[in-house]
Design a protein around this motif. Structure first.
Motif, PDB file in Angstrom:
ATOM      1  N   PRO A  41       6.496   5.107  11.121  1.00 48.99           N
ATOM      2  CA  PRO A  41       6.624   3.931  12.029  1.00 48.99           C
ATOM      3  C   PRO A  41       7.280   2.670  11.130  1.00 48.99           C
ATOM      4  N   LEU A  42       7.052   2.995   9.649  1.00 43.01           N
ATOM      5  CA  LEU A  42       7.919   1.887   9.049  1.00 43.01           C
ATOM      6  C   LEU A  42       9.238   2.129   8.652  1.00 43.01           C
ATOM      7  N   LEU A  43       9.932   2.996   9.307  1.00 42.28           N
ATOM      8  CA  LEU A  43      11.291   3.232   9.281  1.00 42.28           C
ATOM      9  C   LEU A  43      12.193   2.270   9.854  1.00 42.28           C
ATOM     10  N   GLY A  44      12.895   1.592   8.801  1.00 43.95           N
ATOM     11  CA  GLY A  44      13.960   0.609   9.185  1.00 43.95           C
ATOM     12  C   GLY A  44      13.060  -0.882   8.905  1.00 43.95           C
ATOM     13  N   HIS A  45      11.799  -0.818   8.509  1.00 44.48           N
ATOM     14  CA  HIS A  45      11.079  -2.046   8.343  1.00 44.48           C
ATOM     15  C   HIS A  45      10.696  -2.292   6.884  1.00 44.48           C
ATOM     16  N   GLY A  46      10.614  -1.212   6.329  1.00 43.96           N
ATOM     17  CA  GLY A  46       9.953  -1.373   4.647  1.00 43.96           C
ATOM     18  C   GLY A  46      10.077  -0.004   4.166  1.00 43.96           C
ATOM     19  N   PHE A  47      10.970   0.961   4.840  1.00 41.55           N
ATOM     20  CA  PHE A  47      10.767   2.315   4.384  1.00 41.55           C
ATOM     21  C   PHE A  47      11.732   2.473   3.050  1.00 41.55           C
ATOM     22  N   THR A  48      12.970   1.451   3.131  1.00 45.35           N
ATOM     23  CA  THR A  48      13.892   1.493   2.047  1.00 45.35           C
ATOM     24  C   THR A  48      13.244   1.038   0.660  1.00 45.35           C
ATOM     25  N   GLY A  49      12.074   0.278   0.485  1.00 44.75           N
ATOM     26  CA  GLY A  49      11.342   0.121  -0.435  1.00 44.75           C
ATOM     27  C   GLY A  49      10.777   1.182  -1.308  1.00 44.75           C
ATOM     28  N   PHE A  50      10.259   2.208  -0.288  1.00 42.34           N
ATOM     29  CA  PHE A  50       9.682   3.438  -0.761  1.00 42.34           C
ATOM     30  C   PHE A  50      10.716   4.284  -1.526  1.00 42.34           C
ATOM     31  N   ILE A  51      12.000   4.247  -0.654  1.00 39.39           N
ATOM     32  CA  ILE A  51      13.064   4.922  -1.449  1.00 39.39           C
ATOM     33  C   ILE A  51      13.387   4.330  -2.743  1.00 39.39           C
ATOM     34  N   GLY A  52      13.534   2.959  -2.756  1.00 45.45           N
ATOM     35  CA  GLY A  52      13.950   2.203  -4.124  1.00 45.45           C
ATOM     36  C   GLY A  52      13.084   2.337  -5.102  1.00 45.45           C
ATOM     37  N   ASN A  53      11.596   2.485  -4.749  1.00 47.36           N
ATOM     38  CA  ASN A  53      10.417   2.733  -5.830  1.00 47.36           C
ATOM     39  C   ASN A  53      10.611   3.970  -6.483  1.00 47.36           C
ATOM     40  N   SER A  54      11.006   4.897  -5.475  1.00 45.48           N
ATOM     41  CA  SER A  54      11.095   6.287  -6.170  1.00 45.48           C
ATOM     42  C   SER A  54      12.210   6.578  -7.063  1.00 45.48           C
ATOM     43  N   LEU A  55      13.474   5.875  -6.597  1.00 48.22           N
ATOM     44  CA  LEU A  55      14.599   6.096  -7.537  1.00 48.22           C
ATOM     45  C   LEU A  55      14.292   5.330  -8.431  1.00 48.22           C
ATOM     46  N   PRO A 210      -0.020  12.875  -8.615  1.00 44.56           N
ATOM     47  CA  PRO A 210      -0.971  12.543  -9.423  1.00 44.56           C
ATOM     48  C   PRO A 210      -0.881  11.325 -10.064  1.00 44.56           C
ATOM     49  N   ALA A 211      -0.197  11.433 -11.057  1.00 44.17           N
ATOM     50  CA  ALA A 211      -0.013  10.352 -11.963  1.00 44.17           C
ATOM     51  C   ALA A 211       0.472   9.153 -11.295  1.00 44.17           C
ATOM     52  N   THR A 212       1.313   9.039 -10.201  1.00 46.17           N
ATOM     53  CA  THR A 212       1.804   7.684  -9.647  1.00 46.17           C
ATOM     54  C   THR A 212       0.640   7.408  -8.994  1.00 46.17           C
ATOM     55  N   LEU A 213      -0.408   8.150  -8.285  1.00 49.42           N
ATOM     56  CA  LEU A 213      -1.248   7.521  -7.635  1.00 49.42           C
ATOM     57  C   LEU A 213      -2.330   6.727  -8.277  1.00 49.42           C
ATOM     58  N   LEU A 214      -2.620   7.222  -9.596  1.00 47.07           N
ATOM     59  CA  LEU A 214      -3.446   6.803 -10.479  1.00 47.07           C
ATOM     60  C   LEU A 214      -3.070   5.282 -11.635  1.00 47.07           C
ATOM     61  N   LEU A 215      -1.753   5.472 -11.842  1.00 46.46           N
ATOM     62  CA  LEU A 215      -1.171   4.346 -12.520  1.00 46.46           C
ATOM     63  C   LEU A 215      -0.384   3.459 -11.921  1.00 46.46           C
ATOM     64  N   ARG A 216       0.254   3.612 -10.732  1.00 52.80           N
ATOM     65  CA  ARG A 216       0.889   2.456 -10.061  1.00 52.80           C
ATOM     66  C   ARG A 216       0.300   1.119  -9.924  1.00 52.80           C
ATOM     67  N   PRO A 217       1.175   0.378  -9.860  1.00 57.72           N
ATOM     68  CA  PRO A 217       0.623  -1.162  -9.404  1.00 57.72           C
ATOM     69  C   PRO A 217       0.259  -1.106  -7.973  1.00 57.72           C
ATOM     70  N   PHE A 218      -0.448  -2.094  -7.828  1.00 55.99           N
ATOM     71  CA  PHE A 218      -0.875  -2.565  -6.302  1.00 55.99           C
ATOM     72  C   PHE A 218       0.460  -2.459  -5.446  1.00 55.99           C
ATOM     73  N   ASP A 219       0.278  -2.031  -4.307  1.00 57.13           N
ATOM     74  CA  ASP A 219       1.031  -2.357  -3.399  1.00 57.13           C
ATOM     75  C   ASP A 219       2.522  -1.520  -3.844  1.00 57.13           C
ATOM     76  N   PHE A 220       2.332  -0.563  -4.735  1.00 59.18           N
ATOM     77  CA  PHE A 220       3.704  -0.053  -5.116  1.00 59.18           C
ATOM     78  C   PHE A 220       3.721   1.373  -4.428  1.00 59.18           C
ATOM     79  N   GLU A 221       4.562   1.672  -3.512  1.00 65.65           N
ATOM     80  CA  GLU A 221       4.552   2.849  -2.911  1.00 65.65           C
ATOM     81  C   GLU A 221       5.604   3.519  -3.028  1.00 65.65           C
ATOM     82  N   THR A 222       5.739   4.899  -3.590  1.00 69.40           N
ATOM     83  CA  THR A 222       6.884   5.884  -3.636  1.00 69.40           C
ATOM     84  C   THR A 222       6.999   6.707  -2.374  1.00 69.40           C
TER      85      THR A 222
END
Length: 264
Positions: A41-55, A210-222
């Motif tokens: 549902p976030l496609l086009g509204h914030g999904f690029t943030g997930f891609i950018g964080n992952s990259l 697992p490492a991303t879930l435990l160590l990521r900053p708040f509101d940081f989604e990959t």
């Protein structure tokens, strides 16, 4: 080679096709169908943030891991001492550890280091630094490097071992420094091995959860954490978009690696 015919040929073909169908075509087709019919549902509204964080974290970890692997590889090339070999053995232990265990193991010492730095600056300079590493992207990248340094080292070391030592001896006899030997001889000859190391680390980093879930900053989604969040809420169809993107992004460098292997 034996030319198969009739039922034997059909059976052999079926055995080769089944893993591709059930391991790739059906899951990939299902993901594509869900992504087109439902999707995130976030496609086009914030999904690029997930891609950018992952990259961001994957490319940073790839660059750091490849550079450290090159340093270790060249140190082993210059001096095959016990200290160097021990350093390499310790540095490449991370791949044997699960991501969750590695994250938990990193959290305590990094937190203590952050508190020590914050206390020092507060007492000496009256500056409130806060936590510099804990809960930041830097600690996520650090965990990736520890986890996947083995992959990068194995690839670069294989490329280095393929270069005859006589090349080094000839260059050094002509007055070349170790740095110039590395820059002018080793790096050009190891270019494919270095690229392979980067691709392998990048693909592993893109799907690390697992490492991303435990160590990521708040509101940081990959993409990986987005898939986990939706799938844990039983929103399987919505998780298909991020899942499919992980596959596609990881597939491109793998195809490139296969092309390089064919050329070699």
């Amino acid at each position: 080679r034996t030319q198969l015919t009739g039922l034997v040929a059909a059976g052999a073909t079926l055995l080769c096709v089944l893993p591709v169908v059930f391991g790739s075509l059906i899951p990939g087709g299902t993901l594509a169908y869900f992504a087109l019919t439902t999707g995130d549902p976030l496609l086009g509204h914030g999904f690029t943030g997930f891609i950018g964080n992952s990259l961001q974290v994957a490319l940073s970890a790839t660059l750091a891991a490849v550079i450290i692997a090159l340093v270790l590889t060249y140190a082993k090339r210059l001096t095959d001492s016990k200290a160097v070999n021990l350093s390499i053995q310790l540095s490449t232990l991370g791949y044997a550890l699960p991501g969750a265990l590695l994250a938990v193991g990193l959290f305590a010492p990094v937190s203590q280091f952050d508190r020590a730095i914050a206390t020092f600056f507060d007492e000496q300079f009256d500056i409130q630094t806060g936590l510099l590493l804990t809960g930041t992207v830097a600690i996520v990248v650090y965990a990736y490097v520890v986890r996947f340094l083995t992959v990068a080292f194995n690839s670069t070391n294989s490329g280095m071992e393929a270069i005859p030592p006589i090349y080094d001896q000839a260059a050094r006899s002509l007055g070349a420094t170790p740095w110039r030997v590395l820059k002018s001889i080793h790096l050009p000859l190891m270019s494919r091995s270095i690229l392979a190391a980067g691709i392998l680390v990048f693909v592993d980093s893109m799907r690390e959860l697992p490492a991303t879930l435990l160590l990521r900053p708040f509101d940081f989604e990959t993409l990986a954490t987005r898939v986990y969040k939706l799938a844990s809420d039983e929103r399987i169809a919505e998780a298909s978009t991020a899942s499919l993107l992980i596959v596609v992004i990881g597939l491109v460098p793998v195809l490139l690696l296969n092309k390089l292997s064919d050329k070699r």
